[in-house]
Design an enzyme around this catalytic site. Structure first.
Site, PDB file in Angstrom:
ATOM      1  N   ASP A  67      -8.516  42.644  74.410  1.00  0.00           N
ATOM      2  CA  ASP A  67      -9.725  41.863  74.659  1.00  0.00           C
ATOM      3  C   ASP A  67      -9.939  41.612  76.145  1.00  0.00           C
ATOM      4  OD1 ASP A  67     -11.993  40.470  73.912  1.00  0.00           O
ATOM      5  OD2 ASP A  67     -10.936  38.579  73.605  1.00  0.00           O
TER       6      ASP A  67
ATOM      7  N   ARG B  37     -15.062  43.765  78.934  1.00  0.00           N
ATOM      8  CA  ARG B  37     -16.400  43.498  79.471  1.00  0.00           C
ATOM      9  C   ARG B  37     -16.377  42.343  80.470  1.00  0.00           C
ATOM     10  NH1 ARG B  37     -20.971  43.292  74.921  1.00  0.00           N
ATOM     11  NH2 ARG B  37     -19.568  41.786  73.955  1.00  0.00           N
ATOM     12  N   ARG B  38     -15.600  41.309  80.176  1.00  0.00           N
ATOM     13  CA  ARG B  38     -15.516  40.175  81.106  1.00  0.00           C
ATOM     14  C   ARG B  38     -14.804  40.572  82.397  1.00  0.00           C
ATOM     15  NH1 ARG B  38     -12.907  36.030  77.244  1.00  0.00           N
ATOM     16  NH2 ARG B  38     -12.717  37.881  75.934  1.00  0.00           N
ATOM     17  N   TRP B  39     -13.820  41.466  82.283  1.00  0.00           N
ATOM     18  CA  TRP B  39     -13.159  41.988  83.483  1.00  0.00           C
ATOM     19  C   TRP B  39     -14.177  42.719  84.363  1.00  0.00           C
ATOM     20  CZ3 TRP B  39     -12.577  47.005  85.322  1.00  0.00           C
ATOM     21  CH2 TRP B  39     -11.648  47.194  86.347  1.00  0.00           C
TER      22      TRP B  39
ATOM     23  N   HIS C 177     -14.433  49.150  79.978  1.00  0.00           N
ATOM     24  CA  HIS C 177     -13.862  49.838  78.815  1.00  0.00           C
ATOM     25  C   HIS C 177     -12.949  50.985  79.265  1.00  0.00           C
ATOM     26  CE1 HIS C 177     -16.201  47.422  76.170  1.00  0.00           C
ATOM     27  NE2 HIS C 177     -17.361  47.984  76.449  1.00  0.00           N
TER      28      HIS C 177
ATOM     29  N   SER D 193     -13.872  46.997  66.583  1.00  0.00           N
ATOM     30  CA  SER D 193     -14.005  46.216  65.355  1.00  0.00           C
ATOM     31  C   SER D 193     -15.297  46.580  64.637  1.00  0.00           C
ATOM     32  CB  SER D 193     -14.002  44.718  65.680  1.00  0.00           C
ATOM     33  OG  SER D 193     -15.223  44.345  66.313  1.00  0.00           O
TER      34      SER D 193
ATOM     35  N   ASN E 150     -18.096  45.094  66.485  1.00  0.00           N
ATOM     36  CA  ASN E 150     -18.516  45.834  67.682  1.00  0.00           C
ATOM     37  C   ASN E 150     -19.614  46.852  67.377  1.00  0.00           C
ATOM     38  OD1 ASN E 150     -15.122  46.076  68.993  1.00  0.00           O
ATOM     39  ND2 ASN E 150     -16.631  44.450  69.257  1.00  0.00           N
TER      40      ASN E 150
ATOM     41  N   ARG F 134      -2.829  38.897  71.940  1.00  0.00           N
ATOM     42  CA  ARG F 134      -4.250  38.959  72.295  1.00  0.00           C
ATOM     43  C   ARG F 134      -4.404  38.580  73.755  1.00  0.00           C
ATOM     44  NH1 ARG F 134      -9.662  37.225  69.072  1.00  0.00           N
ATOM     45  NH2 ARG F 134     -11.127  37.917  70.683  1.00  0.00           N
TER      46      ARG F 134
ATOM     47  N   LEU G 296      -7.685  35.308  65.886  1.00  0.00           N
ATOM     48  CA  LEU G 296      -7.438  36.684  65.460  1.00  0.00           C
ATOM     49  C   LEU G 296      -8.720  37.471  65.251  1.00  0.00           C
ATOM     50  CD1 LEU G 296      -4.469  36.346  62.927  1.00  0.00           C
ATOM     51  CD2 LEU G 296      -4.427  36.886  65.366  1.00  0.00           C
TER      52      LEU G 296
END
Length: 252
Positions: free
Chosen positions: A33, A36-38, A50, A78, A81, A201, A208
Site C-alpha cells: 500500500d 499513489r501517495r508516494w 506503481h 484488489s 481497484n 501492511r 486488512l
C-alpha cells in the site's frame, strides 16, 4: 561511508542477530500500500508510484528468502481497484503484468491468488503464461494476488461447493447439514497452503481491507508507516523481530 550509513548498517546487523532468537513466519502476506501517495508526495504521476512499487517486489522477496520464509502472498490488485479510472487501471494492469513477467524470469515459483476472469483477457493470459513457466521450480512460493478480494474469494468458494454438490446429486438441505469450515478452506485460492503467519501492511493504514479474511484468523499483523516504495530492509527486519517476540496462542 557516512556516519549515517555506518549507523544504519550496524542497526541492520543488530536486527539480523535478534532474528536468531525468535521464530520466522512460514507464510507472509503483504498489502503493498501507498504507491499513489508516494508518487503524490514527490510530485510525480501515479503510474510512477506503481512502477516504483513493482521495482520493490524483487528486493523484498530476496529479504524473505534470505531468512527462510517459504511463501509470500503479494496483494497487487484488489477487486475494489478495478473501479478506478480506465486510464489509471490500464496503466496499472500493464505494470502488474510486467512485474509478473520479471518475477517469472527470476527464481521464484509463482501462483495466482485471485480471479483472473475479472481482468482483460490479454492481461490475464500474460499472467497465466508467466506463472505456468515457473511451475516446476522448487523455490520460495510467491502468490500473486490480482483481481483479489476476500469476500469475492469466499463467495466463489461457496458457489463452487454448491456446484460440486449439485453435480453429485446432493441436495441443498444435505449440503447445509454437512458443510464444514474445512470444505470452504478446500475451495479457497490458497487451498493446500498454510495460512499466513504474518500480514504486513505498509503506508500507515491499520486495516486488512478484505485481504485473506478467512485465512488470517490467527495471523499476526504488522503495520508500517513507510509507503511501499520506501519500504527498507530494516523495516522488514523489524517486522520479523516483532513477529518473533509475540506469543502465538492460535486461539488456544
Amino acid at each position: 561511508m557516512s556516519v549515517w550509513s555506518l549507523a544504519y548498517d550496524l542497526y541492520e546487523k543488530r536486527l539480523r542477530g535478534e532474528l536468531a532468537k525468535g521464530s520466522i513466519p512460514r507464510h507472509i502476506g503483504v498489502i503493498l500500500d501507498g504507491n499513489r501517495r508516494w508518487a503524490k508526495s514527490i510530485g510525480v504521476q501515479a503510474s510512477q508510484g506503481h512502477r516504483a512499487g513493482a521495482d520493490k517486489i524483487s528486493e523484498f522477496l530476496g529479504w524473505a528468502d534470505e531468512v527462510g520464509v517459504e511463501i509470500v502472498t503479494l496483494w497487487m490488485l484488489s477487486t475494489d481497484n478495478l473501479s478506478r479510472s480506465s486510464e489509471e487501471l490500464d496503466e496499472l494492469l500493464g505494470i502488474i503484468a510486467d512485474a509478473v513477467d520479471h518475477l517469472a524470469a527470476q527464481k521464484w515459483c509463482l501462483a495466482v491468488v485471485g480471479d483472473l476472469d475479472l481482468l482483460p483477457e490479454a492481461i490475464a493470459e500474460r499472467i497465466r503464461s508467466a506463472v505456468a513457466s515457473t511451475s516446476s521450480r522448487n523455490t520460495m512460493r510467491v502468490n500473486i494476488a490480482v483481481g483479489y478480494g476476500g469476500r469475492h474469494e469466499i463467495t466463489e468458494a461457496v458457489r463452487q461447493i454448491i456446484s460440486d454438490a449439485a453435480a453429485k446429486g446432493i441436495s441443498l438441505e444435505e449440503l447445509a447439514n454437512t458443510l464444514t469450515d474445512a470444505d470452504i478452506t478446500d475451495h479457497l485460492y490458497t487451498k493446500d497452503q498454510p495460512d499466513p503467519d504474518l500480514v504486513i501492511r505498509t503506508s500507515g493504514e491499520q486495516r486488512l481491507s478484505g485481504f485473506m479474511i478467512w485465512q488470517s484468523v490467527h495471523s499476526e499483523f504488522y503495520f508500517c508507516e513507510a509507503y511501499w516504495p520506501d519500504f527498507r530492509r530494516v523495516d522488514f527486519l523489524r517486522a520479523m523481530r516483532s513477529y518473533g517476540q509475540r506469543e502465538r496462542r492460535l486461539g488456544r
